[in-house]
Design a protein around this motif. Structure first.
Motif, PDB file in Angstrom:
ATOM      1  N   PRO A  19      30.649  23.206  47.729  1.00 12.51           N
ATOM      2  CA  PRO A  19      29.600  23.813  46.897  1.00 12.51           C
ATOM      3  C   PRO A  19      28.455  22.841  46.608  1.00 12.51           C
ATOM      4  O   PRO A  19      28.172  22.495  45.462  1.00 12.51           O
ATOM      5  CB  PRO A  19      30.358  24.209  45.630  1.00 12.51           C
ATOM      6  N   GLY A  24      27.165  28.840  43.314  1.00 12.10           N
ATOM      7  CA  GLY A  24      28.510  29.212  43.707  1.00 12.10           C
ATOM      8  C   GLY A  24      28.550  29.975  45.014  1.00 12.10           C
ATOM      9  O   GLY A  24      27.560  30.069  45.744  1.00 12.10           O
ATOM     10  N   GLN A  32      31.284  31.198  37.186  1.00 11.41           N
ATOM     11  CA  GLN A  32      31.824  30.421  38.300  1.00 11.41           C
ATOM     12  C   GLN A  32      31.915  28.971  37.839  1.00 11.41           C
ATOM     13  O   GLN A  32      30.891  28.305  37.702  1.00 11.41           O
ATOM     14  CB  GLN A  32      30.934  30.532  39.542  1.00 11.41           C
ATOM     15  N   ARG A  33      33.140  28.516  37.611  1.00 11.03           N
ATOM     16  CA  ARG A  33      33.327  27.143  37.128  1.00 11.03           C
ATOM     17  C   ARG A  33      33.302  26.206  38.347  1.00 11.03           C
ATOM     18  O   ARG A  33      34.322  25.852  38.929  1.00 11.03           O
ATOM     19  CB  ARG A  33      34.642  27.032  36.346  1.00 11.03           C
ATOM     20  N   THR A  34      32.087  25.842  38.694  1.00 10.84           N
ATOM     21  CA  THR A  34      31.858  24.967  39.835  1.00 10.84           C
ATOM     22  C   THR A  34      30.569  24.206  39.586  1.00 10.84           C
ATOM     23  O   THR A  34      29.875  24.447  38.596  1.00 10.84           O
ATOM     24  CB  THR A  34      31.793  25.785  41.138  1.00 10.84           C
ATOM     25  N   ASP A  35      30.251  23.279  40.466  1.00  9.21           N
ATOM     26  CA  ASP A  35      29.055  22.467  40.283  1.00  9.21           C
ATOM     27  C   ASP A  35      28.604  21.963  41.643  1.00  9.21           C
ATOM     28  O   ASP A  35      29.426  21.609  42.483  1.00  9.21           O
ATOM     29  CB  ASP A  35      29.361  21.277  39.357  1.00  9.21           C
ATOM     30  N   TYR A  40      31.136  16.070  40.929  1.00  7.10           N
ATOM     31  CA  TYR A  40      32.088  17.183  40.975  1.00  7.10           C
ATOM     32  C   TYR A  40      32.669  17.325  42.380  1.00  7.10           C
ATOM     33  O   TYR A  40      33.885  17.494  42.568  1.00  7.10           O
ATOM     34  CB  TYR A  40      31.394  18.477  40.558  1.00  7.10           C
ATOM     35  N   ASN A  41      31.807  17.251  43.383  1.00  4.41           N
ATOM     36  CA  ASN A  41      32.255  17.460  44.752  1.00  4.41           C
ATOM     37  C   ASN A  41      33.105  16.314  45.278  1.00  4.41           C
ATOM     38  O   ASN A  41      33.994  16.530  46.118  1.00  4.41           O
ATOM     39  CB  ASN A  41      31.051  17.704  45.660  1.00  4.41           C
ATOM     40  N   LEU A  44      36.476  17.116  43.915  1.00  2.00           N
ATOM     41  CA  LEU A  44      36.991  18.290  44.609  1.00  2.00           C
ATOM     42  C   LEU A  44      37.503  17.915  45.995  1.00  2.00           C
ATOM     43  O   LEU A  44      38.572  18.384  46.421  1.00  2.00           O
ATOM     44  CB  LEU A  44      35.891  19.346  44.718  1.00  2.00           C
ATOM     45  N   HIS A 343      36.272  29.550  41.104  1.00  2.00           N
ATOM     46  CA  HIS A 343      36.351  28.342  40.272  1.00  2.00           C
ATOM     47  C   HIS A 343      36.975  27.237  41.143  1.00  2.00           C
ATOM     48  O   HIS A 343      38.202  27.108  41.204  1.00  2.00           O
ATOM     49  CB  HIS A 343      37.201  28.584  39.028  1.00  2.00           C
ATOM     50  N   PHE A 344      36.144  26.453  41.799  1.00  2.00           N
ATOM     51  CA  PHE A 344      36.613  25.630  42.911  1.00  2.00           C
ATOM     52  C   PHE A 344      37.728  24.657  42.551  1.00  2.00           C
ATOM     53  O   PHE A 344      38.792  24.659  43.170  1.00  2.00           O
ATOM     54  CB  PHE A 344      35.438  24.881  43.553  1.00  2.00           C
ATOM     55  N   GLN A 345      37.519  23.782  41.591  1.00  2.72           N
ATOM     56  CA  GLN A 345      38.487  22.718  41.325  1.00  2.72           C
ATOM     57  C   GLN A 345      39.867  23.297  40.992  1.00  2.72           C
ATOM     58  O   GLN A 345      40.872  22.954  41.607  1.00  2.72           O
ATOM     59  CB  GLN A 345      37.992  21.820  40.184  1.00  2.72           C
TER      60      GLN A 345
END
Length: 379
Positions: A19, A24, A32-35, A40-41, A44, A343-345
């Motif tokens: 992401p 998202g 969407q709990r992502t960044d 963050y990546n 992840l 929500h990726f993580q």
């Protein structure tokens, strides 16, 4: 009727969408709990590697569009993720027409050495005309974009593997070009892996002739069977083996009803202007082909809320249902599942703990060879 491949399959490989683009993986106002940021990546990527993902795909956008307000460049972002991990292979999406293949070959060789052979590329023939025209670059018609992409891939492979590479092509020209150092080579890997996408007849033929991997938008079993058959019809007479990746948006919940409700909410909260704008921009890619078989040619509004038709793969339900679906795709010739999440993580962690072990159990029961890329930590 859909029929599985007769090949004895190896274990399914898993990739996730990086992401690195804001907004998202669904064009919806649902939480969407992502960044899209690097910190963050980085975390992840380390999590995905630990739970059993083998690949990550960095997206490429050059300017704001259709809910993607901010975006990090794919090759530099991929290198950052490679240096933050130990086993994860990172695929950087690139556009012919915006890259010169000799320059990308040099960057790729350097990234390959820095990551101990884990760099890969996804050659995107191009769907967003606005990015090209905004940068003053010519926009080619559909089949011409694929002719250029095929020449681009041929040049990449030639530069990476040959001495004194020479090409007198329609789009690129090289004369006695030597790249040193070459990328790292190993058994079965003479150069970094080359992926491509596309659903059209031109894309399928190109994959059969030059690509290592063919990425498909979301599909049901019959849809992926058709694409695999068409690519193999070109590749087999040439003695080539092409592997197949399939996009799927994963909604794994305790019950199927809960998963379906999440899908319903995603679609109900779709950013309608953004989805419709994206549809207008991309469906010309399919409709511009002579046989109307291009990417997104038959995508519905709901399909395009996940902009690579990820809902169509139907990885939606309980972990058991999703695992069964993945193993069935594996039996039909899909080598890799490219996963998107809301929500990726937390959902990458959940996928590694709840879905992936079931896939491996079901694969073992079906006589599918075990994966050498097992989780580094207990699930």
């Amino acid at each position: 009727m859909s029929t599985p491949t007769t090949d004895q399959p190896a274990a399914t490989k898993f990739a996730y969408w990086v992401p690195n683009v804001s907004g998202g993986l669904v064009t919806s106002t649902i939480e969407q709990r992502t960044d899209w940021g690097y910190d963050y990546n980085k975390k992840l990527a380390q999590t995905a590697e630990a739970v059993g993902f083998e690949y990550a795909l960095s997206q490429v956008r050059y300017m704001a569009s259709y809910g993607a307000e901010f975006q990090h460049e794919s090759t530099s972002f991929s290198l950052g993720l490679l240096l933050a991990t130990e086993r994860l292979k990172v695929i950087a999406a690139v556009h012919p027409g915006l890259w010169q293949p000799g320059v990308l070959a040099k960057l790729g060789a350097t990234a390959d050495h820095m990551s101990n052979g884990r760099f890969a590329v996804n050659v995107v023939s191009g769907w967003f005309k606005g990015e090209f025209t905004a940068m003053g670059e010519p926009w080619l018609e559909h089949d011409e974009r694929y002719r250029r992409a095929e020449e681009f891939i041929s040049a990449l492979r030639g530069i990476w593997t040959e001495e004194g590479y020479t090409l007198g092509g329609d789009f690129y020209r090289f004369r006695d070009f030597d790249l040193k150092p070459k990328p790292l080579a190993s058994a079965g890997r003479p150069h970094p892996e080359i992926f491509q996408g596309g659903n059209s007849t031109a894309a399928r033929a190109m994959a059969g002739r030059v690509s290592d991997w063919y990425f498909s938008n979301g599909k049901d079993l019959a849809g992926i069977d058709e694409q695999i058959r068409d690519v193999r019809a070109v590749a087999d007479p040439l003695g080539r083996r092409v592997r197949f990746g399939l996009n799927g948006f994963v909604i794994a919940r305790d019950t199927e009803a809960e998963a379906r409700e999440t899908l319903r909410e995603i679609v109900a909260k779709a950013n309608k202007p953004a989805v419709e704008g994206f549809r207008d921009a991309v469906q010309q890619a399919g409709s511009s082909t002579g046989d109307k078989r291009g990417m997104w040619a038959d995508s519905t509004f709901e399909d395009l809320v996940q902009y690579n038709d990820g809902f169509r793969t139907n990885l939606i339900g309980t972990p058991e249902q999703i695992a069964e679906r993945i193993v069935e795709f594996r039996r039909h010739g899909v080598d890799l599942i490219l996963c998107g999440f809301l929500h990726f993580q937390e959902e990458v962690e959940h996928f590694g703990a709840k879905v992936l072990p079931l896939v491996r159990e079901m694969e073992a029961a079906a006589g599918i060879a075990p994966s050498p890329f097992q989780p580094a930590v207990p699930a």
